[in-house]
Design a protein around this motif. Structure first.
Motif, PDB file in Angstrom:
ATOM      1  N   MET A   1       0.427  -1.092  -0.239  1.00  0.00           N
ATOM      2  CA  MET A   1      -0.211  -0.037  -0.450  1.00  0.00           C
ATOM      3  C   MET A   1       0.676   1.009   0.293  1.00  0.00           C
ATOM      4  SD  MET A   1      -2.986   1.608   2.861  1.00  0.00           S
ATOM      5  CE  MET A   1      -4.066  -0.131   2.691  1.00  0.00           C
ATOM      6  N   ASP A   2       0.657   1.824  -1.178  1.00  0.00           N
ATOM      7  CA  ASP A   2       1.879   3.370  -0.929  1.00  0.00           C
ATOM      8  C   ASP A   2       0.638   4.790  -0.289  1.00  0.00           C
ATOM      9  OD1 ASP A   2      -0.522   4.728  -2.709  1.00  0.00           O
ATOM     10  OD2 ASP A   2       0.676   4.673  -4.294  1.00  0.00           O
ATOM     11  N   GLU A   3       1.220   5.447   0.277  1.00  0.00           N
ATOM     12  CA  GLU A   3       0.693   6.386   0.959  1.00  0.00           C
ATOM     13  C   GLU A   3      -0.401   6.943   0.672  1.00  0.00           C
ATOM     14  OE1 GLU A   3       2.650  11.232   1.606  1.00  0.00           O
ATOM     15  OE2 GLU A   3       4.022   9.380   2.405  1.00  0.00           O
ATOM     16  N   GLN A   4      -0.784   7.056  -1.178  1.00  0.00           N
ATOM     17  CA  GLN A   4      -2.513   7.944  -1.386  1.00  0.00           C
ATOM     18  C   GLN A   4      -3.188   6.750  -0.975  1.00  0.00           C
ATOM     19  OE1 GLN A   4      -1.376  11.208  -1.797  1.00  0.00           O
ATOM     20  NE2 GLN A   4      -3.420  10.725  -2.336  1.00  0.00           N
ATOM     21  N   GLU A   5      -2.475   5.975  -0.635  1.00  0.00           N
ATOM     22  CA  GLU A   5      -4.193   4.582  -0.325  1.00  0.00           C
ATOM     23  C   GLU A   5      -3.872   4.387   0.846  1.00  0.00           C
ATOM     24  OE1 GLU A   5      -3.203   1.278  -4.466  1.00  0.00           O
ATOM     25  OE2 GLU A   5      -1.544   1.073  -2.378  1.00  0.00           O
ATOM     26  N   PHE A   6      -3.007   4.987   1.840  1.00  0.00           N
ATOM     27  CA  PHE A   6      -3.108   5.037   3.156  1.00  0.00           C
ATOM     28  C   PHE A   6      -4.010   5.924   3.776  1.00  0.00           C
ATOM     29  CE2 PHE A   6      -1.279   6.388   6.870  1.00  0.00           C
ATOM     30  CZ  PHE A   6      -1.635   5.318   7.969  1.00  0.00           C
ATOM     31  N   LEU A   7      -3.788   7.440   3.015  1.00  0.00           N
ATOM     32  CA  LEU A   7      -4.189   8.641   3.301  1.00  0.00           C
ATOM     33  C   LEU A   7      -5.809   7.823   2.704  1.00  0.00           C
ATOM     34  CD1 LEU A   7      -1.709  11.119   1.847  1.00  0.00           C
ATOM     35  CD2 LEU A   7      -2.505  10.378   4.411  1.00  0.00           C
ATOM     36  N   GLN A   8      -6.713   7.622   1.232  1.00  0.00           N
ATOM     37  CA  GLN A   8      -7.962   7.603   0.884  1.00  0.00           C
ATOM     38  C   GLN A   8      -9.012   7.574   2.690  1.00  0.00           C
ATOM     39  OE1 GLN A   8      -8.870   8.690  -1.537  1.00  0.00           O
ATOM     40  NE2 GLN A   8      -7.422   8.530  -2.067  1.00  0.00           N
ATOM     41  N   GLY A   9      -9.901   8.414   2.353  1.00  0.00           N
ATOM     42  CA  GLY A   9     -10.534   8.238   3.267  1.00  0.00           C
ATOM     43  C   GLY A   9     -10.196   7.909   4.757  1.00  0.00           C
ATOM     44  N   ARG A  10      -9.798   8.976   4.913  1.00  0.00           N
ATOM     45  CA  ARG A  10      -8.940   9.486   6.630  1.00  0.00           C
ATOM     46  C   ARG A  10      -9.501  10.482   6.802  1.00  0.00           C
ATOM     47  NH1 ARG A  10      -6.298   5.170   8.755  1.00  0.00           N
ATOM     48  NH2 ARG A  10      -4.495   5.988  10.348  1.00  0.00           N
ATOM     49  N   VAL A  11      -9.789  10.856   8.046  1.00  0.00           N
ATOM     50  CA  VAL A  11     -10.144  12.191   8.596  1.00  0.00           C
ATOM     51  C   VAL A  11      -8.318  12.940   9.374  1.00  0.00           C
ATOM     52  CG1 VAL A  11     -11.051  13.927  10.293  1.00  0.00           C
ATOM     53  CG2 VAL A  11     -12.020  11.956   9.263  1.00  0.00           C
ATOM     54  N   TYR A  12      -8.145  13.941   8.505  1.00  0.00           N
ATOM     55  CA  TYR A  12      -7.565  15.443   8.682  1.00  0.00           C
ATOM     56  C   TYR A  12      -7.056  15.259   9.387  1.00  0.00           C
ATOM     57  CZ  TYR A  12      -3.908  19.027   8.714  1.00  0.00           C
ATOM     58  OH  TYR A  12      -3.240  19.837   9.068  1.00  0.00           O
ATOM     59  N   GLY A  13      -5.983  15.515  10.482  1.00  0.00           N
ATOM     60  CA  GLY A  13      -5.814  15.336  12.096  1.00  0.00           C
ATOM     61  C   GLY A  13      -6.399  14.430  12.882  1.00  0.00           C
ATOM     62  N   ASP A  15      -6.572  11.066  14.765  1.00  0.00           N
ATOM     63  CA  ASP A  15      -5.595   9.695  15.414  1.00  0.00           C
ATOM     64  C   ASP A  15      -5.250   9.032  14.351  1.00  0.00           C
ATOM     65  OD1 ASP A  15      -3.736   8.746  17.204  1.00  0.00           O
ATOM     66  OD2 ASP A  15      -5.353   7.141  18.223  1.00  0.00           O
ATOM     67  N   HIS A  16      -4.033   8.068  13.989  1.00  0.00           N
ATOM     68  CA  HIS A  16      -3.363   7.079  13.101  1.00  0.00           C
ATOM     69  C   HIS A  16      -4.256   5.882  13.353  1.00  0.00           C
ATOM     70  CE1 HIS A  16      -0.712   9.427  10.645  1.00  0.00           C
ATOM     71  NE2 HIS A  16      -0.385  10.178  11.746  1.00  0.00           N
ATOM     72  N   ASP A  17      -4.673   5.729  14.767  1.00  0.00           N
ATOM     73  CA  ASP A  17      -5.243   4.619  14.740  1.00  0.00           C
ATOM     74  C   ASP A  17      -6.430   4.326  14.583  1.00  0.00           C
ATOM     75  OD1 ASP A  17      -2.634   3.209  15.865  1.00  0.00           O
ATOM     76  OD2 ASP A  17      -2.527   3.898  17.415  1.00  0.00           O
ATOM     77  N   ASP A  18      -7.205   5.987  14.784  1.00  0.00           N
ATOM     78  CA  ASP A  18      -8.887   5.628  15.007  1.00  0.00           C
ATOM     79  C   ASP A  18      -9.278   6.941  13.958  1.00  0.00           C
ATOM     80  OD1 ASP A  18     -11.427   5.192  15.604  1.00  0.00           O
ATOM     81  OD2 ASP A  18     -11.349   6.579  17.072  1.00  0.00           O
ATOM     82  N   ALA A  19      -8.632   6.960  12.722  1.00  0.00           N
ATOM     83  CA  ALA A  19      -8.919   8.236  11.431  1.00  0.00           C
ATOM     84  C   ALA A  19      -9.869   7.441  10.811  1.00  0.00           C
ATOM     85  CB  ALA A  19      -8.154   8.255  10.151  1.00  0.00           C
ATOM     86  N   ALA A  20     -10.925   7.047  10.936  1.00  0.00           N
ATOM     87  CA  ALA A  20     -12.040   6.405  10.498  1.00  0.00           C
ATOM     88  C   ALA A  20     -13.294   7.959  10.676  1.00  0.00           C
ATOM     89  CB  ALA A  20     -12.687   5.530  10.377  1.00  0.00           C
ATOM     90  N   PRO A  21     -14.090   8.164   9.788  1.00  0.00           N
ATOM     91  CA  PRO A  21     -14.920   9.376  10.047  1.00  0.00           C
ATOM     92  C   PRO A  21     -15.725   8.972  10.408  1.00  0.00           C
ATOM     93  CG  PRO A  21     -15.165   8.506   7.810  1.00  0.00           C
ATOM     94  CD  PRO A  21     -13.885   7.665   8.733  1.00  0.00           C
ATOM     95  N   ARG A  22     -16.911   9.639  12.142  1.00  0.00           N
ATOM     96  CA  ARG A  22     -17.977   9.498  12.727  1.00  0.00           C
ATOM     97  C   ARG A  22     -19.094   9.764  12.201  1.00  0.00           C
ATOM     98  NH1 ARG A  22     -14.266   7.935  16.555  1.00  0.00           N
ATOM     99  NH2 ARG A  22     -12.610   8.704  17.333  1.00  0.00           N
ATOM    100  N   PRO A  23     -19.751   8.955  12.421  1.00  0.00           N
ATOM    101  CA  PRO A  23     -21.624   9.538  12.566  1.00  0.00           C
ATOM    102  C   PRO A  23     -21.662  10.890  12.975  1.00  0.00           C
ATOM    103  CG  PRO A  23     -21.236   6.998  13.568  1.00  0.00           C
ATOM    104  CD  PRO A  23     -20.151   8.072  13.651  1.00  0.00           C
ATOM    105  N   GLY A  24     -22.029  12.035  12.345  1.00  0.00           N
ATOM    106  CA  GLY A  24     -23.277  13.128  12.801  1.00  0.00           C
ATOM    107  C   GLY A  24     -22.437  14.008  12.633  1.00  0.00           C
ATOM    108  N   ARG A  25     -21.079  13.502  11.785  1.00  0.00           N
ATOM    109  CA  ARG A  25     -20.126  14.408  11.561  1.00  0.00           C
ATOM    110  C   ARG A  25     -20.719  15.763   9.841  1.00  0.00           C
ATOM    111  NH1 ARG A  25     -18.610  17.071  15.758  1.00  0.00           N
ATOM    112  NH2 ARG A  25     -16.721  18.129  14.717  1.00  0.00           N
ATOM    113  N   LEU A  40     -11.860  16.834   5.471  1.00  0.00           N
ATOM    114  CA  LEU A  40     -11.652  17.332   6.218  1.00  0.00           C
ATOM    115  C   LEU A  40     -13.062  17.947   7.182  1.00  0.00           C
ATOM    116  CD1 LEU A  40     -10.337  19.885   7.715  1.00  0.00           C
ATOM    117  CD2 LEU A  40     -11.055  21.523   5.718  1.00  0.00           C
ATOM    118  N   ASP A  41     -13.228  17.548   8.408  1.00  0.00           N
ATOM    119  CA  ASP A  41     -13.963  17.752   9.264  1.00  0.00           C
ATOM    120  C   ASP A  41     -14.833  19.271   9.286  1.00  0.00           C
ATOM    121  OD1 ASP A  41     -16.148  17.612  11.868  1.00  0.00           O
ATOM    122  OD2 ASP A  41     -14.968  16.562  12.591  1.00  0.00           O
ATOM    123  N   VAL A  42     -16.056  19.315   8.939  1.00  0.00           N
ATOM    124  CA  VAL A  42     -16.450  20.955   9.094  1.00  0.00           C
ATOM    125  C   VAL A  42     -17.730  21.151   9.773  1.00  0.00           C
ATOM    126  CG1 VAL A  42     -14.970  21.314   6.384  1.00  0.00           C
ATOM    127  CG2 VAL A  42     -17.675  20.236   6.549  1.00  0.00           C
TER     128      VAL A  42
END
Length: 90
Positions: A1-13, A15-25, A40-42
């Motif tokens: 897995m390259d860096e771009q694949e690793f970043l896809q769908g993760r939330v900027y900022g 924690d690396h271990d828990d970077a999935a989007p959260r419900p209600g955000r 980006l969480d807006v």
């Protein structure tokens, strides 16, 4: 897995271990540049349409550590769900 694949769908900022989007955000996808594919969480952004432009700290941009990647919403509003890369700044 390259860096771009690793970043896809993760939330900027997040924690690396828990970077999935959260419900209600609300998220905008970062398109292009060094943070391409991140979300980006807006949710708590000022204004009904969210921020007009953001400068996100990153080591991945043209200026390395201490640099920032500039992103702005497509069509002027974060509600559309995409922020396009506008360049890097020190």
């Amino acid at each position: 897995m390259d860096e771009q694949e690793f970043l896809q769908g993760r939330v900027y900022g997040a924690d690396h271990d828990d970077a999935a989007p959260r419900p209600g955000r609300r998220y905008a996808e970062l398109v292009g540049g060094p943070l391409d594919g991140l979300l980006l969480d807006v949710t708590d952004a000022d204004g009904a349409d969210g921020p007009r432009e953001v400068a996100l700290p990153t080591e991945l941009g043209a200026f390395g550590a201490g640099g920032r990647a500039l992103y702005g919403p497509v069509d002027g509003g974060a509600g559309r769900g995409r922020f396009v890369w506008r360049g890097d700044t020190p």
